[in-house]
Motif scaffolding. Structure first.
Motif, PDB file in Angstrom:
ATOM      1  N   ILE A  53       0.851  -1.195   0.000  1.00  0.00           N
ATOM      2  CA  ILE A  53       0.000   0.000   0.000  1.00  0.00           C
ATOM      3  C   ILE A  53       0.882   1.238   0.000  1.00  0.00           C
ATOM      4  O   ILE A  53       1.788   1.374   0.820  1.00  0.00           O
ATOM      5  CB  ILE A  53      -0.962   0.001   1.198  1.00  0.00           C
ATOM      6  CG1 ILE A  53      -1.868  -1.230   1.118  1.00  0.00           C
ATOM      7  CG2 ILE A  53      -1.781   1.285   1.226  1.00  0.00           C
ATOM      8  CD1 ILE A  53      -2.838  -1.376   2.255  1.00  0.00           C
ATOM      9  N   LEU A  54       0.595   2.136  -0.946  1.00  0.00           N
ATOM     10  CA  LEU A  54       1.349   3.378  -1.100  1.00  0.00           C
ATOM     11  C   LEU A  54       0.411   4.577  -1.001  1.00  0.00           C
ATOM     12  O   LEU A  54      -0.776   4.467  -1.323  1.00  0.00           O
ATOM     13  CB  LEU A  54       2.044   3.408  -2.461  1.00  0.00           C
ATOM     14  CG  LEU A  54       3.002   2.253  -2.720  1.00  0.00           C
ATOM     15  CD1 LEU A  54       2.454   1.370  -3.809  1.00  0.00           C
ATOM     16  CD2 LEU A  54       4.359   2.758  -3.079  1.00  0.00           C
ATOM     17  N   HIS A  55       0.959   5.702  -0.569  1.00  0.00           N
ATOM     18  CA  HIS A  55       0.214   6.958  -0.507  1.00  0.00           C
ATOM     19  C   HIS A  55       0.961   7.959  -1.379  1.00  0.00           C
ATOM     20  O   HIS A  55       2.173   8.102  -1.261  1.00  0.00           O
ATOM     21  CB  HIS A  55       0.136   7.458   0.939  1.00  0.00           C
ATOM     22  CG  HIS A  55      -0.639   8.719   1.087  1.00  0.00           C
ATOM     23  ND1 HIS A  55      -0.051   9.964   1.083  1.00  0.00           N
ATOM     24  CD2 HIS A  55      -1.970   8.928   1.220  1.00  0.00           C
ATOM     25  CE1 HIS A  55      -0.988  10.881   1.228  1.00  0.00           C
ATOM     26  NE2 HIS A  55      -2.171  10.282   1.307  1.00  0.00           N
ATOM     27  N   ALA A  56       0.231   8.628  -2.259  1.00  0.00           N
ATOM     28  CA  ALA A  56       0.845   9.607  -3.160  1.00  0.00           C
ATOM     29  C   ALA A  56       0.018  10.889  -3.152  1.00  0.00           C
ATOM     30  O   ALA A  56      -1.207  10.840  -3.134  1.00  0.00           O
ATOM     31  CB  ALA A  56       0.927   9.044  -4.577  1.00  0.00           C
ATOM     32  N   ARG A  57       0.731  12.009  -3.151  1.00  0.00           N
ATOM     33  CA  ARG A  57       0.025  13.291  -3.157  1.00  0.00           C
ATOM     34  C   ARG A  57       0.879  14.330  -3.860  1.00  0.00           C
ATOM     35  O   ARG A  57       2.105  14.204  -3.944  1.00  0.00           O
ATOM     36  CB  ARG A  57      -0.319  13.759  -1.757  1.00  0.00           C
ATOM     37  CG  ARG A  57       0.895  14.029  -0.892  1.00  0.00           C
ATOM     38  CD  ARG A  57       0.499  14.463   0.519  1.00  0.00           C
ATOM     39  NE  ARG A  57       1.642  14.502   1.388  1.00  0.00           N
ATOM     40  CZ  ARG A  57       2.521  15.493   1.453  1.00  0.00           C
ATOM     41  NH1 ARG A  57       2.378  16.539   0.690  1.00  0.00           N
ATOM     42  NH2 ARG A  57       3.540  15.439   2.279  1.00  0.00           N
ATOM     43  N   LYS A  58       0.212  15.367  -4.327  1.00  0.00           N
ATOM     44  CA  LYS A  58       0.903  16.504  -4.916  1.00  0.00           C
ATOM     45  C   LYS A  58       1.245  17.445  -3.774  1.00  0.00           C
ATOM     46  O   LYS A  58       0.399  17.763  -2.940  1.00  0.00           O
ATOM     47  CB  LYS A  58       0.002  17.212  -5.921  1.00  0.00           C
ATOM     48  CG  LYS A  58       0.624  18.439  -6.554  1.00  0.00           C
ATOM     49  CD  LYS A  58      -0.343  19.100  -7.517  1.00  0.00           C
ATOM     50  CE  LYS A  58       0.252  20.389  -8.052  1.00  0.00           C
ATOM     51  NZ  LYS A  58      -0.702  21.090  -8.909  1.00  0.00           N
ATOM     52  N   ASP A  59       2.512  17.882  -3.715  1.00  0.00           N
ATOM     53  CA  ASP A  59       2.925  18.845  -2.699  1.00  0.00           C
ATOM     54  C   ASP A  59       2.558  20.240  -3.181  1.00  0.00           C
ATOM     55  O   ASP A  59       2.955  20.646  -4.273  1.00  0.00           O
ATOM     56  CB  ASP A  59       4.427  18.758  -2.440  1.00  0.00           C
ATOM     57  CG  ASP A  59       4.811  17.529  -1.646  1.00  0.00           C
ATOM     58  OD1 ASP A  59       3.972  17.036  -0.877  1.00  0.00           O
ATOM     59  OD2 ASP A  59       5.951  17.055  -1.812  1.00  0.00           O
ATOM     60  N   GLU A  60       1.807  20.935  -2.367  1.00  0.00           N
ATOM     61  CA  GLU A  60       1.434  22.314  -2.703  1.00  0.00           C
ATOM     62  C   GLU A  60       2.565  23.221  -2.261  1.00  0.00           C
ATOM     63  O   GLU A  60       3.016  23.169  -1.127  1.00  0.00           O
ATOM     64  CB  GLU A  60       0.129  22.701  -2.002  1.00  0.00           C
ATOM     65  CG  GLU A  60      -1.062  21.858  -2.415  1.00  0.00           C
ATOM     66  CD  GLU A  60      -1.418  21.971  -3.882  1.00  0.00           C
ATOM     67  OE1 GLU A  60      -1.162  23.030  -4.500  1.00  0.00           O
ATOM     68  OE2 GLU A  60      -1.943  20.987  -4.434  1.00  0.00           O
ATOM     69  N   GLY A  61       3.039  24.037  -3.160  1.00  0.00           N
ATOM     70  CA  GLY A  61       4.133  24.950  -2.837  1.00  0.00           C
ATOM     71  C   GLY A  61       4.110  26.151  -3.759  1.00  0.00           C
ATOM     72  O   GLY A  61       3.203  26.324  -4.566  1.00  0.00           O
ATOM     73  N   VAL A  62       5.140  26.958  -3.634  1.00  0.00           N
ATOM     74  CA  VAL A  62       5.214  28.172  -4.439  1.00  0.00           C
ATOM     75  C   VAL A  62       5.877  27.931  -5.789  1.00  0.00           C
ATOM     76  O   VAL A  62       5.868  28.798  -6.649  1.00  0.00           O
ATOM     77  CB  VAL A  62       5.964  29.293  -3.669  1.00  0.00           C
ATOM     78  CG1 VAL A  62       5.175  29.712  -2.462  1.00  0.00           C
ATOM     79  CG2 VAL A  62       7.359  28.851  -3.299  1.00  0.00           C
ATOM     80  N   SER A  63       6.447  26.778  -5.983  1.00  0.00           N
ATOM     81  CA  SER A  63       7.137  26.453  -7.229  1.00  0.00           C
ATOM     82  C   SER A  63       6.147  26.333  -8.386  1.00  0.00           C
ATOM     83  O   SER A  63       5.022  25.874  -8.220  1.00  0.00           O
ATOM     84  CB  SER A  63       7.896  25.137  -7.068  1.00  0.00           C
ATOM     85  OG  SER A  63       8.449  24.744  -8.292  1.00  0.00           O
TER      86      SER A  63
END
Length: 129
Positions: A53-63
């Protein structure tokens, strides 16, 4: 890869979902995609259990360029291609405009690149985002 997909007509599950099976490299592969309020849950199994089982997410940042975080919740730590599969899917989810994270379960007999690509294509073809 045989892409014959059969869809289940099971009783209503309280969460929007798709459940189907296909054959990948001679292995029957069951896939369930569920859309929760803040996550997508994708379960792909050839062994009848959840597996890694894996967890994946988009990192919210200023880039300007998005970054993605994939972490192993539990399971096979020596299979980097499983993480690559999660990354491909979260990138596709993000590009579609959704900000939901992904929980991916892979219970596979075969961890080959061809099998993982087959799963990615099947999930994208049947996506709920």
């Amino acid at each position: 890869m045989n892409t014959d997909i059969t869809t289940s007509s099971a009783p209503k599950f309280p969460v929007p979902h798709k459940n189907f099976s296909l054959e990948i490299k001679g292995n029957k592969t069951e896939i369930n995609i569920s859309s929760y309020e803040d996550h997508f849950l994708v379960i792909a199994t050839q062994i009848g259990t959840m597996g890694t089982i894996l967890h994946a997410r988009k990192d919210e940042g200023v880039s300007i360029n998005p970054t993605f975080n994939v972490s192993l919740i539990f399971g096979k730590r020596d299979e980097p291609m499983l993480g690559a599969c999660a990354r491909q899917l979260i990138e596709h989810i993000s590009l579609s405009g959704s900000s939901k994270a992904l929980v991916l379960s892979l219970g596979l007999k075969d961890h080959s690149t061809e099998t993982l690509k087959g799963i990615i294509y099947a999930v994208i073809d049947n996506c709920m985002w």
